[in-house]
Design an enzyme around this catalytic site. Structure first.
Site, mmCIF file in Angstrom:
data_model
loop_
_atom_site.group_PDB
_atom_site.id
_atom_site.type_symbol
_atom_site.label_atom_id
_atom_site.label_comp_id
_atom_site.label_asym_id
_atom_site.label_seq_id
_atom_site.Cartn_x
_atom_site.Cartn_y
_atom_site.Cartn_z
ATOM 1 C CG HIS A 98 2.026 1.707 24.904
ATOM 2 N ND1 HIS A 98 1.024 0.768 24.888
ATOM 3 C CD2 HIS A 98 2.866 1.327 25.905
ATOM 4 C CE1 HIS A 98 1.232 -0.127 25.842
ATOM 5 N NE2 HIS A 98 2.337 0.207 26.478
ATOM 6 C CG HIS A 261 6.346 -1.937 34.782
ATOM 7 N ND1 HIS A 261 6.442 -3.262 34.441
ATOM 8 C CD2 HIS A 261 5.838 -1.305 33.690
ATOM 9 C CE1 HIS A 261 6.028 -3.421 33.195
ATOM 10 N NE2 HIS A 261 5.662 -2.246 32.724
#
EC number: 1.11.1.21
Length: 732
Positions: A98, A261
């Site tokens: 992020h 993920h």
């Protein structure tokens, strides 16, 4: 309270009666030109001092020792924020992702190169919920290494170490990211006035430029689907658009999603209404932490973050093929998390495919997928790529390693800026490689000789200046791309850009190439001059000649050492993003835009790292040098063209001229003599803003004064030299 004393836009009245309180100028006049963004990150806000050089401090760092400390931190679970599965890896991967993932190709802004996740608005974006905890966990390491390790580098390195500590082999790491000390005011994050607003689309889902994320406060896409609609195919379209705007192709996108993920989990076990305010809105006693949850303990298995709940794989703290294995092994059923978010659960899941509870390994719980995850299977393009990675684990690992490296280094510019022992040797096309200097550089005497040859070639001053400007001014301080090094102005796509006037450009380049070839052919040793150097030198020679015509004997600084890149070293699609939509310095706009030309001038100046005085003196000088697009007369306020005078400012400030618009859009103007009514000049908004805006007029008055000619020439040469060398990281 009278209506006159209220803000005409917000209706607010003056607030706290303290310095800095009350109504700001922008409250009263919200359309003010954002000049402040040209003066960000000055030494006045930087506690490190003007003499501090991070590059030199980083060289003292024991990178191996830092990584050892980070590996130890991964499993050093803290009671105040315990680690899921006893390992902070997933949290730090998300933090690094992020940090870097705000980058967008259109203007090069965003990304992890400045440590901006520490400041508003990013530190309080909904998508960054609880990453404040990740940074607090890193504080002891930052505290230990101090000025040798920036926050920006530490956050990315922590992501790398998280991956490595869970069994993944990364592609490498380059340090060198320099921290900022205040929020970035130049980045347009969107016009929405509430979190997760999505007023950034038009038509059938045309995303506003330069944005990449789909909603205010998200890094990429809504994991529940477009606007919360759980449609994996529609999500695939959003993902493709968003990741492409962040410099990722389809294969890189699948690798990043599937690789990232593989680790960690989502948190949405309780009522989202019990989550407290974000860090910027939290009470002072929280000391910069936000999102304090009133659900249970608010941590561990009672953590609330995104509202989604669960891990993607049965083993969330080890690198394996679990993500793609689960994606293809099961059919998926739409459900809702305990917090009410749309997600998907596997049908008839086998016992061995359950995940451990994050804080109680004796319990087994189902995994989940988001709508965005299912796009990796159901999208007609992503699906086959995912299947190929599933069937070829080595390809997948290599693709993820490379995509992660690109994600975390894309905004750093050329590889020459990377620091440390883990910089990969391989040159990558997205790094915009230029050849190393492999020849002896020209001397001062030869520089003077080449200047004379250029001026004797018959190439006019405006064309020499324009070509050098066009080459150098592609630079973006945001992601350190562009600039004159490489001479890519002679290559696709730059040689075809309208703003570069291709026919004129080819004529100039042809003459400069002849001068280069003749000079290089005369050398008996290994000495050569590159076309990249000659393009800049031609501009410098022209500026000197224009100054001489104005009565000033000046030498424009010139440092050889640029080399010429090849077309094979140039990613045409990637470089297309550098094409100027508008260049106020050349009085050019590709078409009419929703923002004003003067706002686009400020935007471009900020990308060129110019201050308001530098921008002002450059515009004034370039106008009288005659480099306007297609030789437009707009703003050429002089009777002595191609002469470096301060005439632009003198005539702009002359009260004997009255200006009136000559277009319905109020974007072109005619100046007439107030007494005779005779036309004197024509101008664009970019020209007249230097007389209209109070702050720019104040600067223009300096250069328009009777005693300012020498200062004007000096300041113009200094600003010109700055732009010509913005990409010369070897000189800094």
């Amino acid at each position: 309270m009278s209506e006159q004393s209220k803000c005409p836009v917000t209706g607010r009245t003056a607030g706290h009666p303290v310095a800095g309180g009350g109504m700001s100028n922008r409250d009263w006049w919200p359309n003010q030109l954002p000049l402040d963004m040209l003066h960000q990150h000055s030494s006045l806000v930087n506690p490190m001092g003007e003499a501090f050089r991070y590059k030199e401090e980083f060289k003292k760092l024991d990178l191996g020792a830092v990584k050892k400390d980070l590996y130890a931190l991964m499993t050093d679970s803290q009671e105040w924020w315990p680690a899921d599965y006893g390992h902070y890896g997933g949290l730090f991967i998300r933090m690094a992702w992020h940090s870097a993932g705000t980058y967008r190709t259109s203007d090069g802004r965003g990304g992890g190169g400045t440590g901006n996740q520490r400041f508003a608005p990013l530190n309080s974006w909904p998508d960054n919920a609880n990453l404040d905890k990740a940074r607090r966990l890193l504080w002891p390491i930052k505290q230990k290494y101090g000025k040798m390790l920036s926050w920006a580098d530490l956050m990315i390195l922590a992501g790398n170490c998280a991956l490595e500590s869970m069994g993944f082999r990364t592609f490498g790491f380059g340090g060198g990211r320099v921290d900022i000390w205040e929020p970035e005011e130049d980045i347009y994050w969107g016009k929405e006035v509430e979190w997760l607003g999505s007023n950034r689309y038009s038509g059938e889902r045309d995303l506003e430029n330069p944005l990449a994320a789909v909603q205010m406060g998200l890094i990429y896409v809504n994991p529940e689907g477009p606007d919360g609609n759980p449609d994996p195919v529609a999500a695939g379209r959003d993902i493709r658009e968003t990741f492409a705007r962040m410099a990722m192709n389809d294969e890189e996108t699948v690798a990043l999603v599937a690789g990232g993920h593989t680790f960690g989990k989502c948190h949405g076990v309780g009522d989202p209404n019990l989550i407290g305010p974000e860090p910027e809105a939290a009470p002072i006693e929280e000391q910069g932490l936000g999102w304090k949850s009133g659900y249970g303990s608010g941590k561990g298995d009672e953590t609330m973050t995104s509202g989604l709940e669960g891990a993607w794989t049965p083993d969330p703290i080890h690198w394996d093929m679990g993500y793609l294995g689960m994606l293809f092994k099961y059919e998926w059923e739409l459900t809702k998390s305990p917090a009410g978010a749309w997600q998907w659960k596997p049908k008839d899941v086998a016992e061995e495919d359950l995940a451990p509870a994050a804080h109680d390994p004796s319990k087994r719980v189902p995994t989940m997928m988001t709508t965005a995850d299912l796009a990796m299977r159901m999208d007609p393009i992503y699906g086959p790529i995912s299947r190929r990675y599933y069937e070829h684990p080595d390809q997948f690992a290599d693709a993820f390693a490379r995509a992660w490296f690109k994600l975390t280094h894309r905004d750093m510019g050329p590889k020459s800026r990377y620091l440390g022992a883990e910089v990969p040797a391989e040159d990558l096309i997205w790094q915009d490689p230029v050849p190393a200097v492999d020849h002896e550089l020209i001397t001062e005497g030869e520089i003077a000789e080449l200047k004379m040859r250029i001026l004797a070639s018959g190439l006019p001053i405006p064309e020499l200046v324009s070509t050098a400007w066009a080459s150098a001014s592609t630079f973006r301080g945001s992601d350190k791309r562009g600039g004159a090094n490489g001479a890519r102005i002679r290559l696709a796509p730059q040689k075809e850009w309208e703003v570069n006037q291709p026919e004129q450009l080819q004529r100039v380049l042809h003459e400069l190439e002849k001068i280069r070839d003749t000079f290089n052919g005369e050398q008996s040793g290994g000495k050569r001059v590159s076309l990249a150097d000659l393009i800049v030198l031609g501009g410098c020679a022209a500026v000197e000649e224009a100054a001489r015509r104005a009565g000033h004997d000046v030498t424009v600084p010139f440092a050889p050492g640029r080399t010429d890149a090849s077309q094979a070293e140039t990613d045409v699609e990637s470089f297309a993003a550098l094409e100027p939509l508008a260049d106020g310095f050349r009085n050019y706009a590709k078409r009419k835009y929703s923002v004003t030309p003067e706002e686009m001038l400020i935007d471009r100046s900020q990308l060129l790292t110019l201050t308001a005085p530098e921008m002002t003196v450059l515009v004034g000088g370039l106008r009288v040098l005659g480099i306007n697009f297609r030789q437009s007369p707009h703003g050429v306020f002089t009777r002595h063209p191609e002469t470096l005078t301060n005439d632009f400012f003198v005539n702009l400030l002359d009260m004997g001229t009255e200006w009136k618009p000559v277009s319905h859009e109020h974007d072109t103007f005619e100046g007439r003599d107030r007494k005779t009514g005779e036309p004197s000049w024509s101008a664009t908004r970019v020209d007249l803003i230097f007389g209209s805006n109070a702050r720019l007029r104040a600067i223009a008055e300096v250069y328009g004064s009777d005693d300012a000619q020498e200062k004007f020439v000096h300041d113009f040469v200094a600003a010109w030299d700055k732009v010509m060398n913005l990409d010369r990281f070897d000189l800094s």
